[in-house]
Enzyme design. Structure first.
Site, PDB file in Angstrom:
ATOM      1  N   HIS A 464       0.832  -1.211   0.000  1.00  0.00           N
ATOM      2  CA  HIS A 464       0.000   0.000   0.000  1.00  0.00           C
ATOM      3  C   HIS A 464       0.863   1.255   0.000  1.00  0.00           C
ATOM      4  O   HIS A 464       0.673   2.157  -0.830  1.00  0.00           O
ATOM      5  CB  HIS A 464      -0.919  -0.018   1.226  1.00  0.00           C
ATOM      6  N   GLU A 465       1.787   1.324   0.948  1.00  0.00           N
ATOM      7  CA  GLU A 465       2.591   2.543   1.049  1.00  0.00           C
ATOM      8  C   GLU A 465       3.483   2.731  -0.178  1.00  0.00           C
ATOM      9  O   GLU A 465       3.756   3.864  -0.578  1.00  0.00           O
ATOM     10  CB  GLU A 465       3.433   2.519   2.328  1.00  0.00           C
ATOM     11  N   HIS A 468       1.750   4.755  -2.722  1.00  0.00           N
ATOM     12  CA  HIS A 468       1.937   6.201  -2.536  1.00  0.00           C
ATOM     13  C   HIS A 468       3.304   6.633  -3.082  1.00  0.00           C
ATOM     14  O   HIS A 468       3.434   7.689  -3.718  1.00  0.00           O
ATOM     15  CB  HIS A 468       1.863   6.562  -1.059  1.00  0.00           C
ATOM     16  N   HIS A 471       3.247   7.037  -6.720  1.00  0.00           N
ATOM     17  CA  HIS A 471       2.530   8.252  -7.091  1.00  0.00           C
ATOM     18  C   HIS A 471       3.492   9.448  -7.076  1.00  0.00           C
ATOM     19  O   HIS A 471       3.433  10.334  -7.949  1.00  0.00           O
ATOM     20  CB  HIS A 471       1.373   8.466  -6.105  1.00  0.00           C
TER      21      HIS A 471
END
Length: 674
Positions: A464-465, A468, A471
Site C-alpha cells: 500500500h505505502e 503512494h 505516485h
C-alpha cells in the site's frame, strides 16, 4: 548561521537533503529565514507596478518559498519518523507561526487582486491546460483561505488558524507520549503464549530497547485493535492490551478534540459553509456532504449484518472455551480460531513465508518491474535521516534515472505509529527537481541476528505505502503545486490501494512468498485457503473502518455554536446514531488518538479510504480485463493517472484509464456487501 545546510539547495544526488550535516539547531533559523524570504518574494509580486501576467504572478508564486519548502519537508519527516523532545518543542512553536505565514500570503489583498484579475481574464490568456488549471487552483485556494472576507473576519480567521495549528501539534504530541507510556510490559514469556517465537523474541528486543531488560514489551500500534490480540491465549492479558489501546490520551485530547471541532465549525461558518465537512468536501471529488453521507449510510446496514453473522460463529468458538460473553478483546482471537478450524489456516504460521527483505525485493520491487519496468539499486553511500532508513535509486526500463526511494520500516520509540509516505524533494519541471520519497512502517525489530517476518496485514501495508511512493516517483508535472500526491484527499488513497493487488497476483506472490529458512514456496492450497479466509472478517473490518469514518464525520458536521460537553459521550452518541454502536467492534481509531483527523489533513476526510476503494476495486478489475499485457496496463495507469498529480481533474484521470465513470459494484462484492 552561515553554515546552515538548508540555506542552499543540496548538491547531493537528486538534491536529497544533506542529513549528515543537519542538526536540530538548524531548523528554527531556516524556518525563520524561509518565511521571511517568501514574504519578501510575495510582497514583491504584489507590489510589481507591471500589470499582472501569468508569469510575473502565478509562476512567480510557484517559485517562491524554496528555502521554506526545503526545511519544512525535512522537519515534517523527522517529526514523524525520528522525533525528539527538541523537535516536539519546535513543532509546538513553529506550527502556529507557519499557519500565520500562510494567512499572510492568502489574505494579502494586493496579491489576491492580481490573481483575481488573471482569473477573470483566463479565457483570453492563451494558457495551456496545466497552466490554466494552476491559475484556477490558486484562485480557489485564496478564496477558500478567506481572501474575500472582511478585515474583521480575516482577523478572526487568523486567530482560529493559529489556535488550530497549536492544538494539532499538541494532539499528536499527546498521542505519541501516551502511546509510549501505555506499552504493555510483561514479565515472562509464558504470559505471551500464542505468539510465534519470532514475535516473542521481538517483544524481548523491544523491552531491551525501551529500558526493560529481561521483560517483554508490546508497544501499541496507532489503531485500536492490536495485532497481538489474535494470538494471545491469556484472556486477561488481551483485555489489558486492548484497554491500554482504547484509553490513550483521554484526559488530554478529549478537550482538545472538542475545541478543535468547535473552531473548525466556526471557521467554516466564516467562509460560508454550514459545517467543516461541507467546507472540506466542496473541494474534493465527492463534492457534497450529502454524497458522502449517502454512501456511508448505504454501507452500514449490510456491514453490521455481516459482522453479526461473524459474531455468531465466534460465539460458538468462544463457548467451547467456556466464554459466554464475547468481548472486544476476544474478537480477533476467536476469529483466528475460526480460521484455523473452518479454513485450516493459522495466520501466524504464514509469517515464515513473508520475510521483509524478500517481500520488498521479490514482491514490491518485482511488481513495479512487471507493471512499470522499474529497477532498484541500493545507494548505501547516501546518508538518510536515521540508520534504519535505506536509500534506493529507482531506474526506468531503459536504465535512465527516475528518483530516490527511502525505506524506513522498523518501529522505534522516536517514530509515531502507523505507516505513511513523505516527500523529501517534490518533482517539478519548473524547478528542475526529481522526486525523493520516503515510506515509513512500524514493523517490530527482530532479535539480533534474526530476520523480520511479516504478518499478512504488514505485507499489505508494504504494498500500500509503496503505491503512494509510486505516485510521487512517477510525478511528471511542471508546477510544484501539482506534484505527486497533491490530489484531492478522497482520491489520494486510490493509487496506493490499487497497488495492494500485486500482493496476491500469482506471478508476484509466487516470487516472494517463500519460507525464509527452506526456500519452499507458499503451498498452493494454502493460497486458496488464504483467499477464502480473507472473506471471513470483512464484516469486522468494514464496521471497524466505518465507525471511524462516521465518527470523523460526526465531529465535523457539527454546526457552529453547538456546545459539546464530553468527547467520549459525543463519540458514543455519534456511533449509536449511525447504527454502529457495536460494543465488540471498537472504531479503528477512537477520538482521543485519531491522529488522521485531529493532527493531519484528514479532518472530515477519513471517508476517503472507502470512497477511493470504489475506484480501486473498479480499476483492479480493469487491470485484468481485455487480455492486455500487465506492462501495457501499467503504462496507461502511469501515463494517464500517476504521472498527472493534481494537474488534471482527478476523476478525469480515472476516466482516461478505465474509460467510464466509477461503479460501486466491485467494491460491494469485495467487501461482501453486495
Amino acid at each position: 548561521m552561515s553554515d546552515n545546510p538548508f540555506f542552499a539547495p543540496s548538491t547531493l544526488a537528486y538534491e536529497i537533503p544533506p542529513f549528515a550535516e543537519i542538526r536540530e539547531e538548524h531548523y528554527l533559523p531556516a524556518f525563520e529565514r524561509g518565511m521571511a524570504d517568501q514574504l519578501a518574494e510575495t510582497a514583491a509580486i504584489a507590489a510589481d507596478p507591471a500589470p499582472a501576467t501569468f508569469d510575473n504572478t502565478v509562476v512567480a508564486l510557484e517559485r517562491s518559498g524554496a528555502l521554506l519548502r526545503r526545511v519544512n519537508l525535512v522537519f515534517m519527516n523527522q517529526d514523524g519518523s525520528d522525533t525528539t523532545p527538541g523537535v516536539q518543542e519546535l513543532d509546538a512553536e513553529i506550527s502556529p507561526r507557519l499557519a500565520a505565514h500562510e494567512d499572510a500570503i492568502h489574505l494579502d489583498a494586493a496579491l489576491f487582486a492580481r490573481i483575481s484579475a488573471l482569473y477573470e481574464a483566463r479565457d483570453t490568456l492563451g494558457l495551456d491546460a496545466e497552466s490554466l488549471r494552476l491559475l484556477e487552483r490558486y484562485h480557489t485556494r485564496f478564496v477558500r483561505a478567506g481572501a474575500r472576507l472582511s478585515a474583521e473576519d480575516q482577523q478572526r480567521l487568523r486567530e482560529i488558524n493559529a489556535q488550530l495549528a497549536a492544538d494539532s501539534a499538541a494532539f499528536r504530541r499527546n498521542v505519541h507520549t501516551d502511546t509510549l507510556a501505555r506499552a504493555l510490559v510483561v514479565d515472562t514469556a509464558e504470559e505471551l503464549d500464542g505468539l510465534s517465537p519470532d514475535a516473542v523474541a521481538a517483544a524481548a528486543e523491544n523491552g531491551r530497547a525501551l529500558g526493560h531488560d529481561g521483560a517483554y514489551v508490546l508497544s501499541l500500534k496507532n489503531f485500536s485493535n492490536q495485532s497481538e490480540l489474535a494470538q494471545l491465549t491469556d484472556r486477561s492479558l488481551r483485555a489489558r492490551l486492548l484497554d491500554a489501546s482504547l484509553n490513550r490520551a483521554v484526559d488530554t485530547n478529549g478537550p482538545l478534540a472538542i475545541r478543535m471541532a468547535r473552531l473548525r465549525a466556526e471557521r467554516a461558518a466564516l467562509l460560508g459553509h454550514p459545517s467543516h465537512a461541507a467546507h472540506v468536501v466542496a473541494d474534493e471529488t465527492a463534492g457534497s456532504v450529502e454524497a458522502v453521507s449517502a454512501m456511508l449510510a448505504r454501507l452500514v446496514p449490510p456491514a453490521v449484518a455481516n459482522a453479526e453473522r461473524e459474531a455468531a460463529r465466534l460465539a460458538e468458538a468462544a463457548a467451547a472455551d467456556g466464554v459466554t460473553d464475547l468481548a472486544a478483546h476476544d474478537w480477533a482471537f476467536y476469529s483466528e480460531q475460526v480460521r484455523k478450524t473452518a479454513y485450516d489456516l493459522d495466520t501466524s504460521a504464514l509469517r515464515p513465508y513473508f520475510e521483509l527483505e524478500r517481500v520488498l525485493h521479490d514482491g514490491v520491487f518485482h511488481a513495479a518491474g512487471l507493471a512499470y519496468g522499474l529497477s532498484f539499486a541500493e545507494r548505501p553511500e547516501l546518508t538518510a535521516y536515521h540508520p534504519d532508513a535505506r536509500v534506493f535509486e529507482v531506474f526506468e526500463e531503459d536504465g535512465s534515472p527516475l528518483g530516490l526511494f527511502v525505506a524506513d520500516f522498523h518501529a522505534r520509540e522516536s517514530k509515531r505509529g502507523g505507516a505513511w509516505m513523505n516527500e523529501l524533494v517534490s518533482q517539478s519541471a519548473l524547478l528542475g527537481q526529481r522526486p525523493v520519497v520516503v515510506n515509513n512502517l512500524n514493523i517490530a525489530r527482530p532479535a539480533p541476528g534474526e530476520r523480520a517476518l511479516l504478518t499478512w496485514d504488514e505485507v499489505r501495508t508494504l504494498f500500500h505505502e509503496f503505491g503512494h511512493a509510486l505516485h510521487g516517483l512517477f510525478s511528471d508535472v511542471r508546477y510544484p503545486l501539482f506534484s505527486g500526491t497533491a490530489v484531492p484527499r478522497d482520491f489520494v488513497e486510490f493509487p496506493s490501494q490499487v497497488n495492494e493487488m500485486w500482493m496476491t497476483r500469482p506471478e508476484v506472490l509466487a516470487n516472494y512468498a517463500r519460507h525464509h529458512e527452506t526456500g519452499e514456496p507458499l503451498p498452493a492450497e494454502l493460497v486458496e485457503r488464504m483467499a477464502a479466509a480473507e472473506n471471513f472478517g470483512q464484516g469486522f473490518r468494514t464496521v471497524e473502518y466505518l465507525a471511524a469514518a462516521l465518527l470523523d464525520w460526526a465531529w465535523h458536521t457539527v454546526p457552529a455554536g453547538r456546545e459539546i460537553a464530553d468527547a467520549l459521550e459525543f463519540e458514543a452518541a455519534a456511533l449509536a446514531e449511525a447504527g454502529l454502536a457495536v460494543p465488540a467492534i471498537p472504531p479503528r481509531y477512537r477520538t482521543t488518538y485519531f491522529n488522521h483527523v485531529f493532527s493531519s489533513e484528514y479532518s472530515a476526510g477519513y471517508y476517503a479510504y472507502i470512497w477511493s476503494e470504489v475506484l480501486d476495486a473498479d480499476t483492479v478489475e480493469w487491470f485484468g480485463s481485455a487480455g492486455r499485457p500487465v506492462r501495457e496496463s501499467g503504462e496507461v495507469f502511469r501515463r494517464e493517472l500517476l504521472a498527472r498529480g493534481g494537474s488534471r481533474d482527478a476523476l478525469d484521470c480515472f476516466r482516461a484509464v478505465v474509460g467510464r465513470d466509477p461503479e460501486i459494484a466491485p467494491l460491494l462484492a469485495r467487501r461482501g456487501l453486495a
